[in-house]
Design a protein around this motif. Structure first.
Motif, PDB file in Angstrom:
ATOM      1  N   ASP A 141       0.862  -1.176   0.000  1.00 20.78           N
ATOM      2  CA  ASP A 141       0.000   0.000   0.000  1.00 20.78           C
ATOM      3  C   ASP A 141       0.898   1.225   0.000  1.00 20.78           C
ATOM      4  O   ASP A 141       1.872   1.289   0.762  1.00 20.78           O
ATOM      5  CB  ASP A 141      -0.892   0.036   1.239  1.00 20.78           C
ATOM      6  N   VAL A 142       0.561   2.204  -0.832  1.00 18.98           N
ATOM      7  CA  VAL A 142       1.334   3.443  -0.899  1.00 18.98           C
ATOM      8  C   VAL A 142       0.381   4.607  -0.630  1.00 18.98           C
ATOM      9  O   VAL A 142      -0.708   4.668  -1.218  1.00 18.98           O
ATOM     10  CB  VAL A 142       2.008   3.627  -2.270  1.00 18.98           C
ATOM     11  N   ILE A 143       0.790   5.510   0.254  1.00 19.27           N
ATOM     12  CA  ILE A 143       0.022   6.712   0.543  1.00 19.27           C
ATOM     13  C   ILE A 143       0.864   7.901   0.085  1.00 19.27           C
ATOM     14  O   ILE A 143       1.975   8.105   0.573  1.00 19.27           O
ATOM     15  CB  ILE A 143      -0.301   6.858   2.046  1.00 19.27           C
ATOM     16  N   LEU A 144       0.329   8.676  -0.847  1.00 22.93           N
ATOM     17  CA  LEU A 144       1.067   9.804  -1.429  1.00 22.93           C
ATOM     18  C   LEU A 144       0.584  11.131  -0.854  1.00 22.93           C
ATOM     19  O   LEU A 144      -0.512  11.210  -0.296  1.00 22.93           O
ATOM     20  CB  LEU A 144       0.889   9.803  -2.945  1.00 22.93           C
ATOM     21  N   PRO A 145       1.385  12.189  -1.016  1.00 19.78           N
ATOM     22  CA  PRO A 145       0.983  13.494  -0.472  1.00 19.78           C
ATOM     23  C   PRO A 145      -0.267  14.068  -1.135  1.00 19.78           C
ATOM     24  O   PRO A 145      -1.024  14.799  -0.496  1.00 19.78           O
ATOM     25  CB  PRO A 145       2.206  14.381  -0.741  1.00 19.78           C
ATOM     26  N   THR A 146      -0.475  13.765  -2.426  1.00 16.25           N
ATOM     27  CA  THR A 146      -1.620  14.326  -3.142  1.00 16.25           C
ATOM     28  C   THR A 146      -2.276  13.256  -4.004  1.00 16.25           C
ATOM     29  O   THR A 146      -1.660  12.243  -4.351  1.00 16.25           O
ATOM     30  CB  THR A 146      -1.193  15.487  -4.064  1.00 16.25           C
ATOM     31  N   ARG A 147      -3.509  13.513  -4.379  1.00 20.87           N
ATOM     32  CA  ARG A 147      -4.224  12.591  -5.263  1.00 20.87           C
ATOM     33  C   ARG A 147      -3.558  12.549  -6.641  1.00 20.87           C
ATOM     34  O   ARG A 147      -3.484  11.494  -7.267  1.00 20.87           O
ATOM     35  CB  ARG A 147      -5.684  13.028  -5.406  1.00 20.87           C
ATOM     36  N   ALA A 148      -3.058  13.700  -7.114  1.00 18.75           N
ATOM     37  CA  ALA A 148      -2.409  13.742  -8.427  1.00 18.75           C
ATOM     38  C   ALA A 148      -1.172  12.847  -8.452  1.00 18.75           C
ATOM     39  O   ALA A 148      -0.936  12.125  -9.427  1.00 18.75           O
ATOM     40  CB  ALA A 148      -2.040  15.179  -8.788  1.00 18.75           C
ATOM     41  N   GLU A 149      -0.371  12.872  -7.386  1.00 15.00           N
ATOM     42  CA  GLU A 149       0.806  12.010  -7.323  1.00 15.00           C
ATOM     43  C   GLU A 149       0.395  10.542  -7.247  1.00 15.00           C
ATOM     44  O   GLU A 149       1.031   9.676  -7.843  1.00 15.00           O
ATOM     45  CB  GLU A 149       1.660  12.387  -6.109  1.00 15.00           C
ATOM     46  N   ARG A 150      -0.687  10.268  -6.525  1.00 14.65           N
ATOM     47  CA  ARG A 150      -1.202   8.897  -6.468  1.00 14.65           C
ATOM     48  C   ARG A 150      -1.598   8.423  -7.858  1.00 14.65           C
ATOM     49  O   ARG A 150      -1.265   7.311  -8.278  1.00 14.65           O
ATOM     50  CB  ARG A 150      -2.400   8.854  -5.506  1.00 14.65           C
ATOM     51  N   ASP A 151      -2.305   9.278  -8.592  1.00 15.87           N
ATOM     52  CA  ASP A 151      -2.780   8.896  -9.918  1.00 15.87           C
ATOM     53  C   ASP A 151      -1.624   8.672 -10.890  1.00 15.87           C
ATOM     54  O   ASP A 151      -1.660   7.760 -11.718  1.00 15.87           O
ATOM     55  CB  ASP A 151      -3.727   9.961 -10.467  1.00 15.87           C
ATOM     56  N   ALA A 152      -0.590   9.490 -10.766  1.00 17.86           N
ATOM     57  CA  ALA A 152       0.575   9.331 -11.652  1.00 17.86           C
ATOM     58  C   ALA A 152       1.292   8.019 -11.363  1.00 17.86           C
ATOM     59  O   ALA A 152       1.703   7.300 -12.287  1.00 17.86           O
ATOM     60  CB  ALA A 152       1.521  10.517 -11.483  1.00 17.86           C
ATOM     61  N   LEU A 153       1.445   7.686 -10.080  1.00 15.28           N
ATOM     62  CA  LEU A 153       2.097   6.422  -9.709  1.00 15.28           C
ATOM     63  C   LEU A 153       1.252   5.239 -10.163  1.00 15.28           C
ATOM     64  O   LEU A 153       1.760   4.243 -10.666  1.00 15.28           O
ATOM     65  CB  LEU A 153       2.315   6.378  -8.202  1.00 15.28           C
TER      66      LEU A 153
END
Length: 200
Positions: A173-185
């Motif tokens: 599971d990965v938690i990113l600082p922003t939704r945009a960074e999550r979507d890119a990953l």
């Protein structure tokens, strides 16, 4: 960090509360508290849970390191591991394998996941933390132990806790600082995603 390179538990706690105020450092709670910034990757093709050969362990490690490299933990990786005890004291542990794969980790804090439980039958979560110089292979023993379900509740991060990476037996599971960074990953590693609508 203190001058000798050891961790300051109080400073780490303050940093966690500043970066992730909605959730204590309990690995399996993270996705529930930050669903809009969460993504899960599976560590083997066709969502196979456990590796059966060295070739499959190599795939598991390669996927973990590929994602971690993309998160850029350099120069150091924060490694948080957990154990459980029947009393608030951090010893004796229930899972001695943790100290074998993370012998340099310092005790960070003690948590009670279910504070309403009967005190006579309460289990305490003991968290340990350390930093390791980031390079491929630096956490092989930790990741292999996770893959074999010998340890769990591991959290990896950069020392500033900008992102969180929770490997489990079957993926991460990965938690990113922003939704945009999550979507890119998510897009970069879309072939490692679950086919289940929930993403699990």
């Amino acid at each position: 960090m203190l001058p000798n390179g050891s961790l300051d538990p109080q400073a780490l706690s303050r940093l966690w509360e500043r970066q992730w105020p909605e959730c204590p450092p309990v690995a399996h709670w993270l996705r529930g508290h930050y669903p809009d910034r969460w993504i899960r990757f599976h560590s083997l093709p066709e969502s196979k849970r456990y590796p059966d050969s060295e070739a499959e362990y190599a795939i598991v490690l390669d996927r973990h390191y590929t994602v971690l490299n993309g998160l850029d933990p350099s120069p150091d990786l924060l490694v948080i591991t957990a154990d459980w005890t029947d009393t608030p004291a951090p010893t004796p542990p229930k899972w001695p394998r943790r100290s074998e794969v993370a012998p340099a980790a310092q005790h960070w804090q003690t948590l009670i996941e279910e504070p309403g439980d009967d005190p006579d039958f309460r289990t305490y979560t003991q968290l340990y933390a350390e930093t390791r110089p980031w390079c491929p292979g630096i956490i092989d023993a930790v990741l292999r132990a996770v893959a074999d379900d010998e340890i769990y509740s591991v959290i990896l991060s950069s020392p500033d806790l900008r992102w969180l990476y929770h490997p489990y037996d079957g993926g991460a599971d990965v938690i990113l600082p922003t939704r945009a960074e999550r979507d890119a990953l998510k897009h970069r590693h879309r072939t490692w995603l679950s086919t289940h609508p929930s993403g699990l």
